[in-house]
Design an enzyme around this catalytic site. Sequence first.
Site, PDB file in Angstrom:
ATOM      1  N   ASP A  17       0.865  -1.178   0.000  1.00  0.00           N
ATOM      2  CA  ASP A  17       0.000   0.000   0.000  1.00  0.00           C
ATOM      3  C   ASP A  17       0.903   1.230   0.000  1.00  0.00           C
ATOM      4  O   ASP A  17       1.690   1.429   0.926  1.00  0.00           O
ATOM      5  CB  ASP A  17      -0.867  -0.057   1.273  1.00  0.00           C
ATOM      6  CG  ASP A  17      -1.757   1.156   1.435  1.00  0.00           C
ATOM      7  OD1 ASP A  17      -1.607   2.151   0.691  1.00  0.00           O
ATOM      8  OD2 ASP A  17      -2.617   1.106   2.340  1.00  0.00           O
ATOM      9  N   ILE A  18       0.778   2.039  -1.019  1.00  0.00           N
ATOM     10  CA  ILE A  18       1.696   3.178  -1.201  1.00  0.00           C
ATOM     11  C   ILE A  18       1.605   4.186  -0.051  1.00  0.00           C
ATOM     12  O   ILE A  18       2.575   4.912   0.197  1.00  0.00           O
ATOM     13  CB  ILE A  18       1.434   3.848  -2.575  1.00  0.00           C
ATOM     14  CG1 ILE A  18       2.623   4.670  -3.024  1.00  0.00           C
ATOM     15  CG2 ILE A  18       0.161   4.684  -2.556  1.00  0.00           C
ATOM     16  CD1 ILE A  18       2.623   5.046  -4.493  1.00  0.00           C
ATOM     17  N   ASP A  41      -6.077   7.139  -5.140  1.00  0.00           N
ATOM     18  CA  ASP A  41      -6.511   8.501  -4.809  1.00  0.00           C
ATOM     19  C   ASP A  41      -7.300   8.500  -3.493  1.00  0.00           C
ATOM     20  O   ASP A  41      -7.021   9.311  -2.584  1.00  0.00           O
ATOM     21  CB  ASP A  41      -7.386   8.999  -5.977  1.00  0.00           C
ATOM     22  CG  ASP A  41      -7.432  10.507  -6.095  1.00  0.00           C
ATOM     23  OD1 ASP A  41      -6.777  11.187  -5.284  1.00  0.00           O
ATOM     24  OD2 ASP A  41      -8.123  11.001  -7.008  1.00  0.00           O
ATOM     25  N   SER A 128      -2.905   4.701 -13.994  1.00  0.00           N
ATOM     26  CA  SER A 128      -3.873   4.392 -15.061  1.00  0.00           C
ATOM     27  C   SER A 128      -4.279   2.925 -15.161  1.00  0.00           C
ATOM     28  O   SER A 128      -5.134   2.594 -15.978  1.00  0.00           O
ATOM     29  CB  SER A 128      -3.370   4.854 -16.450  1.00  0.00           C
ATOM     30  OG  SER A 128      -3.532   6.244 -16.620  1.00  0.00           O
ATOM     31  N   THR A 129      -3.678   2.039 -14.351  1.00  0.00           N
ATOM     32  CA  THR A 129      -3.963   0.605 -14.544  1.00  0.00           C
ATOM     33  C   THR A 129      -5.194   0.111 -13.779  1.00  0.00           C
ATOM     34  O   THR A 129      -5.530  -1.069 -13.857  1.00  0.00           O
ATOM     35  CB  THR A 129      -2.769  -0.275 -14.120  1.00  0.00           C
ATOM     36  OG1 THR A 129      -2.539  -0.079 -12.724  1.00  0.00           O
ATOM     37  CG2 THR A 129      -1.525   0.041 -14.913  1.00  0.00           C
TER      38      THR A 129
END
Length: 187
Positions: A17-18, A41, A128-129
């Site tokens: 998890d970023i 986001d 974008s994935t």
Amino acid sequence: MDIDFPNGKKLRLVIGDITKIRVDAIVNAANSGLRGGGGVDGAIHRAGGSAIMRELDEVRGKTGGCPTGSAVVTAAGALPAQYVFHAVGPIYRDGRHGEPAQLAACYRKCLELAEERNVRTISFPAISTGAYGYPAQEAANIALETVAAHLDGAETRVREVLLVLFDAGFYQLYQRTASHSLSNWIK
Ligand code: APR
């Protein structure tokens, strides 16, 4: 997996998890309205707190948002970072509407922002994935090539780039792709 460049710079592939990984700058996969959303986001706004959206409201008030292929900077609130770079990836249609160039431009813009701000460590999600539907293999090629080209350059102050993959399938795909396209640097 770590990829070490001859100049001492490092590209790391990480699963996780970023929002949990400490770096100087975290890249968000945002939308051009800068209004928040799901996926990365949502996770970034939840973990970082409302100050990030307040700052984005100001940016939106001044500029109307952020074009696809670019990024804007905010502070990172409660996240373990100094900055968030909100990058707007392309919505994938068929790959013939400029999507590859726009996706590469996102990575390059964030790396430029990092250099301008003296950021040493930066983490990217697979922009974008998710909701934007970019095929994972093509996105992996672009992310790896663009980041490697930057790190291999002479003038970079960024010393470590993390590509943070959310699940094992993505991680394995990026690892395989890196083994092919970056084989001369792999340990
Ligand atoms: N950490 C790392 N990676 C994550 C996380 C997380 N916490 N959450 C999701 N991901 C992964 C997804 O699995 C996907 O591979 O990030 C990748 C990008 O997915 P999205 O977040 O859906 O981003 P994107 O495809 O660029 O779509 C952007 O979605 O959330 C909205 O506001 C955003 O409208 C914008 C759109």
